[in-house]
Design an enzyme around this catalytic site. Structure first.
Site, mmCIF file in Angstrom:
data_model
loop_
_atom_site.group_PDB
_atom_site.id
_atom_site.type_symbol
_atom_site.label_atom_id
_atom_site.label_comp_id
_atom_site.label_asym_id
_atom_site.label_seq_id
_atom_site.Cartn_x
_atom_site.Cartn_y
_atom_site.Cartn_z
ATOM 1 C CD GLU A 1 -2.693 1.422 2.604
ATOM 2 O OE1 GLU A 1 -3.866 1.848 2.514
ATOM 3 O OE2 GLU A 1 -2.080 0.629 3.495
ATOM 4 C CE LYS B 1 -7.546 1.077 3.348
ATOM 5 N NZ LYS B 1 -6.441 1.896 4.040
ATOM 6 C CB CYS C 1 -4.307 -1.767 4.082
ATOM 7 S SG CYS C 1 -3.480 -1.390 5.733
#
Length: 300
Positions: free
Chosen positions: A55, A127, A168
């Site tokens: 990330e 994300k 994540c």
């Protein structure tokens, strides 16, 4: 740091050599790119046909003003352009775990890219889940203050293998991975920058759980160590098989983790534990008079 798995795939099954790039991204975009290129080259030289970076490969910056001063749009981002060229040169599938990119003067996205061996973009993913949390002792994060959340789950094709994309904090939302697995994902990807405290407590167990409950490989390239901005990330990039076993693991420092993954293991795990096909829809009803009724579960 270079780690190899000890198990080798059966000759009769499709296999893919993967490389996970572990970084300690700082505030200098050019320096971060130089590090990423060197580690990606190392992975490719070791035979990896698919390489994943963590990330925020391009920048780790918590100060909002400094962040937006450094960010570029997708069209103008030099890191993306350079890594597209690198994938084409090395003839690999390159998965940029994510880049911080500007979409307006005051909003950014945390966006992953999968680049094919011709240097073309084959998938992008924003994300979905924003990390908004107060961990105590002065450590807090509010991603949604600067970043806008994605709204679509995404699968990517790598040499005929279906990859489910995530980033994540998405890891804490198992419904996303179940949806990706039901849509055909054989490999679940979780490039991350987990904090050290949460990583020590939850990183291994959550990644293993996502592998087990979906009968899928999990590939997670991580940030690791003390960053220029003061943040400390956990590292421990992981390759986990569909039975939940750790096949390869990194430490706390930058480097490359390598493994050969056997796609036949996905079919085997799902045959032994057919939870994807056994799932049923059901309702959750609250206490009498509460009026709460919610439908959850797997599609019939």
């Amino acid at each position: 740091m270079t780690s190899h798995d000890t198990a080798r795939p059966n000759a009769t099954n499709k296999s893919l050599r993967v490389g996970l790039v572990q970084m300690r991204t700082g505030r200098d975009v050019a320096a971060n790119l130089e590090t990423a290129i060197a580690l990606i080259r190392e992975a490719a030289q070791e035979g990896a046909r698919y390489v994943q970076t963590p990330e925020t490969t391009n920048l780790m910056e918590m100060d909002r003003g400094a962040l937006f001063e450094a960010l570029a749009t997708e069209e103008e981002d030099k890191t993306l352009a350079a890594l597209r060229a690198l994938a084409g040169e090395l003839k690999i599938h390159l998965h940029i775990g994510s880049l911080a990119l500007k979409v307006s003067e005051n909003r950014a996205v945390n966006r992953a890219f999968v680049i094919n061996p011709a240097g073309e973009l084959s998938a992008r993913y924003d994300k979905i889940h924003m990390f908004n949390v107060d961990l105590g002792q002065g450590e807090s994060y509010n991603e949604s203050a600067a970043y806008q959340a994605g709204e679509k789950a995404v699968l990517a094709d790598v040499d005929g293998v279906n990859l489910g994309l995530s980033i994540c904090y998405d890891l804490r939302f198992p419904a996303l991975y179940r949806a990706l697995a039901e849509a055909g994902a054989q490999v679940l990807t979780v490039p991350a920058a987990f904090t050290r405290p949460t990583g020590e407590a939850h990183w291994h167990v959550l990644l293993r759980a996502r592998a087990i409950e979906n009968g899928a490989w999990v590939l997670a390239a991580a940030q690791g160590g003390k960053h220029e901005n003061g943040r400390e990330t956990y590292g421990h990039s992981l390759v986990i098989d569909p039975w939940g076993r750790v096949i390869a693991e990194g430490g706390a420092n930058p480097g490359v983790v390598l493994a050969d993954i056997d796609l036949g293991a996905v079919e085997s795990a799902r045959r032994r534990i057919p939870s994807l096909s056994n799932g049923r829809r059901f309702e959750v009803q609250g206490p009498a008079g509460s009026g709460y009724l919610h439908t959850v579960g797997e599609a019939p």
